[in-house]
Motif scaffolding. Structure first.
Motif, PDB file in Angstrom:
ATOM      1  N   ASN A 253       0.827  -1.205   0.000  1.00 35.57           N
ATOM      2  CA  ASN A 253       0.000   0.000   0.000  1.00 35.57           C
ATOM      3  C   ASN A 253       0.868   1.264   0.000  1.00 35.57           C
ATOM      4  O   ASN A 253       2.106   1.198   0.101  1.00 35.57           O
ATOM      5  CB  ASN A 253      -0.975  -0.007   1.168  1.00 35.57           C
ATOM      6  CG  ASN A 253      -0.263   0.028   2.512  1.00 35.57           C
ATOM      7  OD1 ASN A 253       0.971  -0.041   2.576  1.00 35.57           O
ATOM      8  ND2 ASN A 253      -1.044   0.129   3.588  1.00 35.57           N
ATOM      9  N   THR A 254       0.201   2.406  -0.065  1.00 35.98           N
ATOM     10  CA  THR A 254       0.917   3.690  -0.134  1.00 35.98           C
ATOM     11  C   THR A 254       1.717   3.949   1.138  1.00 35.98           C
ATOM     12  O   THR A 254       2.838   4.474   1.089  1.00 35.98           O
ATOM     13  CB  THR A 254      -0.084   4.826  -0.370  1.00 35.98           C
ATOM     14  OG1 THR A 254      -0.834   4.562  -1.543  1.00 35.98           O
ATOM     15  CG2 THR A 254       0.636   6.163  -0.538  1.00 35.98           C
ATOM     16  N   ALA A 255       1.150   3.581   2.306  1.00 33.99           N
ATOM     17  CA  ALA A 255       1.846   3.793   3.581  1.00 33.99           C
ATOM     18  C   ALA A 255       3.171   3.038   3.604  1.00 33.99           C
ATOM     19  O   ALA A 255       4.193   3.568   4.089  1.00 33.99           O
ATOM     20  CB  ALA A 255       0.952   3.341   4.732  1.00 33.99           C
ATOM     21  N   PHE A 256       3.195   1.819   3.079  1.00 38.98           N
ATOM     22  CA  PHE A 256       4.441   1.036   3.040  1.00 38.98           C
ATOM     23  C   PHE A 256       5.462   1.709   2.130  1.00 38.98           C
ATOM     24  O   PHE A 256       6.662   1.776   2.456  1.00 38.98           O
ATOM     25  CB  PHE A 256       4.127  -0.383   2.552  1.00 38.98           C
ATOM     26  CG  PHE A 256       5.319  -1.294   2.503  1.00 38.98           C
ATOM     27  CD1 PHE A 256       5.692  -2.020   3.623  1.00 38.98           C
ATOM     28  CD2 PHE A 256       6.079  -1.419   1.344  1.00 38.98           C
ATOM     29  CE1 PHE A 256       6.795  -2.862   3.590  1.00 38.98           C
ATOM     30  CE2 PHE A 256       7.186  -2.251   1.307  1.00 38.98           C
ATOM     31  CZ  PHE A 256       7.538  -2.980   2.427  1.00 38.98           C
ATOM     32  N   MET A 257       4.999   2.224   0.989  1.00 33.94           N
ATOM     33  CA  MET A 257       5.908   2.900   0.057  1.00 33.94           C
ATOM     34  C   MET A 257       6.526   4.145   0.706  1.00 33.94           C
ATOM     35  O   MET A 257       7.725   4.419   0.549  1.00 33.94           O
ATOM     36  CB  MET A 257       5.151   3.280  -1.222  1.00 33.94           C
ATOM     37  CG  MET A 257       4.702   2.080  -2.040  1.00 33.94           C
ATOM     38  SD  MET A 257       3.625   2.539  -3.414  1.00 33.94           S
ATOM     39  CE  MET A 257       4.714   3.561  -4.388  1.00 33.94           C
ATOM     40  N   LYS A 258       5.712   4.883   1.478  1.00 44.03           N
ATOM     41  CA  LYS A 258       6.227   6.079   2.144  1.00 44.03           C
ATOM     42  C   LYS A 258       7.253   5.709   3.203  1.00 44.03           C
ATOM     43  O   LYS A 258       8.268   6.394   3.394  1.00 44.03           O
ATOM     44  CB  LYS A 258       5.089   6.863   2.773  1.00 44.03           C
ATOM     45  CG  LYS A 258       4.200   7.567   1.754  1.00 44.03           C
ATOM     46  CD  LYS A 258       3.077   8.327   2.447  1.00 44.03           C
ATOM     47  CE  LYS A 258       2.202   9.055   1.441  1.00 44.03           C
ATOM     48  NZ  LYS A 258       1.087   9.792   2.098  1.00 44.03           N
ATOM     49  N   MET A 259       6.992   4.601   3.927  1.00 47.60           N
ATOM     50  CA  MET A 259       7.918   4.170   4.981  1.00 47.60           C
ATOM     51  C   MET A 259       9.308   3.884   4.429  1.00 47.60           C
ATOM     52  O   MET A 259      10.328   4.172   5.071  1.00 47.60           O
ATOM     53  CB  MET A 259       7.364   2.907   5.673  1.00 47.60           C
ATOM     54  CG  MET A 259       6.182   3.145   6.571  1.00 47.60           C
ATOM     55  SD  MET A 259       5.618   1.586   7.305  1.00 47.60           S
ATOM     56  CE  MET A 259       4.183   2.141   8.199  1.00 47.60           C
TER      57      MET A 259
END
Length: 266
Positions: A253-259
């Motif tokens: 998901n997007t949150a994982f990519m940001k992390m």
């Protein structure tokens, strides 16, 4: 004495004439008899030929009668086998012309919710139950050259039962042709794909819920896959090494990519 001899000679000559006349009559009678005998022999020969021809025709008729009995028995046997198969499958099977339903299997009543007897009386009931939203497309197929000239139909559409239940039906038809290539009957088979369609819809809805969920959560979510199967009997340490060497992120998901500072999925 001379007079007596003269009379005797005349009498003898008369008798000879009578004998010759009788002989001629006998000769004519013999010829007539011979002719009649020849005619009888000719007639007997003709009767013999006629009897042989009649015997041959009778043999052919008997042979044909036996062949018809065998063919009828075979046809009845095939019909029994066909009915046994048709009445024990989930699909609906039918045989019809444009204006008459010759056979329809019992599964029709279960899927369409209509007694088979009603379709025998009114074959148009079969198509009258097509869902209103699908009817224009189905009618267009019915009017097409593919169906009119070849008797071929292959389409999935919905039906609307009398109890307002909607079912998805996959229908296929094939032609039966005469010796001149003209369509005399059509064979059809219909499968009820309602459960399959509903399962597919549930799968789509579950996928949408899943994608909606992972896109909204603040935690990083990812799914990894292996590029080759991992032996299940490996020790724990070997399994960890195998996963490190053969795994890749298939989804996140997007949150994982940001992390992890990932700008674009690759």
């Amino acid at each position: 004495r001379a007079a007596e001899l003269l009379i005797a000679n005349k009498e003898l000559a008369f008798q000879n004439e009578e004998k010759e006349k009788r002989a001629a009559e006998l000769l004519i009678a013999n010829k007539e008899l011979a002719f009649q005998s020849a005619e009888k022999e000719k007639r007997a020969a003709e009767l013999l030929i006629a009897n042989k021809e009649l015997a041959f025709q009778n043999e052919e008729k008997e042979k044909r009668a036996v062949e018809l009995i065998i063919a009828k028995d075979e046809a009845e046997e095939y019909e029994k086998k066909f009915i046994q198969i048709a009445e024990n499958i989930d699909e609906v099977f039918w045989l019809r012309t444009n204006g008459e339903m010759h056979y329809i299997s019992p599964s029709f009543e279960r899927i369409w919710g209509i007694p088979c007897e009603a379709v025998y009386e009114n074959p148009h009931l079969f198509t009258e139950k097509i869902h209103p939203d699908d009817r224009p497309v189905v009618q267009e197929i019915f009017n097409s050259t593919e169906f009119q000239d070849k008797g071929i139909f292959n389409y999935e559409y919905r039906i609307l039962r009398d109890d307002n239940e909607v079912r998805w039906i996959d229908v296929k038809t094939f032609p039966i042709l005469d010796d001149s290539g003209q369509i005399i009957k059509r064979v059809g088979i219909a499968a009820d794909n309602t459960e399959k369609y509903e399962s597919f819809q549930k799968l789509i809805q579950a996928k949408e819920r899943y994608e909606n969920f992972i896109s909204r959560v603040s935690e990083g979510v990812y799914r990894f896959e292996l590029d080759e199967p991992m032996p299940v009997n490996l020790p724990i340490e070997a399994q960890i090494d195998f996963i490190k060497n053969h795994s890749f992120i298939a989804e996140c998901n997007t949150a994982f990519m940001k992390m992890y500072g990932i700008k674009e999925p690759k």
